[in-house]
Write a protein that holds these residues in place. Structure first.
Motif, short mmCIF file in Angstrom:
data_model
loop_
_atom_site.label_atom_id
_atom_site.label_comp_id
_atom_site.label_asym_id
_atom_site.label_seq_id
_atom_site.Cartn_x
_atom_site.Cartn_y
_atom_site.Cartn_z
N ASP A 122 34.42 32.72 41.57
CA ASP A 122 33.35 31.82 41.17
C ASP A 122 32.24 31.96 42.20
O ASP A 122 32.50 31.95 43.42
CB ASP A 122 33.84 30.37 41.14
CG ASP A 122 34.77 30.08 39.98
OD1 ASP A 122 34.71 30.82 38.97
OD2 ASP A 122 35.55 29.11 40.07
N VAL A 165 38.57 37.92 40.76
CA VAL A 165 37.44 37.22 40.16
C VAL A 165 37.04 36.05 41.05
O VAL A 165 37.90 35.28 41.50
CB VAL A 165 37.80 36.72 38.74
CG1 VAL A 165 36.65 35.93 38.14
CG2 VAL A 165 38.17 37.90 37.84
N GLU A 181 30.59 34.08 37.41
CA GLU A 181 31.73 34.82 37.98
C GLU A 181 31.32 36.23 38.37
O GLU A 181 30.49 36.85 37.69
CB GLU A 181 32.87 34.90 36.98
CG GLU A 181 33.56 33.60 36.73
CD GLU A 181 34.75 33.74 35.79
OE1 GLU A 181 34.88 34.78 35.09
OE2 GLU A 181 35.56 32.80 35.75
N ASP A 194 33.42 39.79 39.38
CA ASP A 194 34.74 40.43 39.40
C ASP A 194 34.74 41.61 40.36
O ASP A 194 34.01 42.58 40.17
CB ASP A 194 35.12 40.89 37.99
CG ASP A 194 36.55 41.38 37.88
OD1 ASP A 194 37.23 41.51 38.93
OD2 ASP A 194 36.99 41.62 36.75
#
Length: 163
Positions: free
Chosen positions: A89, A87, A131, A133
């Motif tokens: 940011d 993940v 975010e 992923d």
């Protein structure tokens, strides 16, 4: 009499999985960032590229290499990214040094990831955080940038954390 100074902190490229300075191909490039122009179409070789509508670019000539230029369009445009595992940011820099920047929505599939709620006055910039992923093994992710009907959306930069 008071004076104000515009300050926009940008994450260093060496601490990011991806750092893109969006704008025109002839504009100065922000330190260690990769260039993202309307001509950067997805080809499966590079780690990013537009897959449909090409945005336009504008170069306002200042105040610096990151804030002076951007990509923009009145229709949605999708940027495909190769996302490493995990993940991340992710931050999109929004703003225009010379004109009001209309609201922007960033989505992936049917999910809105980030949006500016109101227009940004000329000379104001905001980092939108969301975010992405990459899953257990990494994958491609499509980010769609859009705005209000017949209004330009603007993106100055995109930075994905190293994880």
């Amino acid at each position: 009499m008071s004076a104000s100074t515009l300050v926009a902190l940008a994450p260093p490229a060496n601490s990011a999985a991806m750092a893109l300075d969006a704008g025109c191909g002839t504009s100065p490039l922000f330190d260690s960032y990769h260039r993202l122009t309307p001509n950067d179409m997805w080809d499966g070789v590079r780690t990013y590229g537009w897959i449909d509508t090409r945005p336009q670019c504008r170069d306002r000539g200042g105040p610096d290499a990151l804030l002076r230029d951007f990509v923009a369009a009145t229709r949605p445009a999708t940027l495909r990214l190769v996302v490493p595992p995990g993940v991340h940011d992710t931050y999109a820099l929004i703003g225009d040094p010379s004109f009001l920047a209309n609201p922007v929505t960033i989505s992936s599939g049917d999910q809105a990831l980030a949006r500016t709620g109101t227009p940004l006055p000329a000379g104001d910039f905001a980092w939108l955080k969301f975010e992405i992923d990459g899953g257990a093994h990494g994958r491609t992710v499509d980010l769609t940038f859009s705005g209000e009907p017949d209004m330009y959306w603007i993106v100055d930069a995109l930075v994905m954390s190293a994880g």
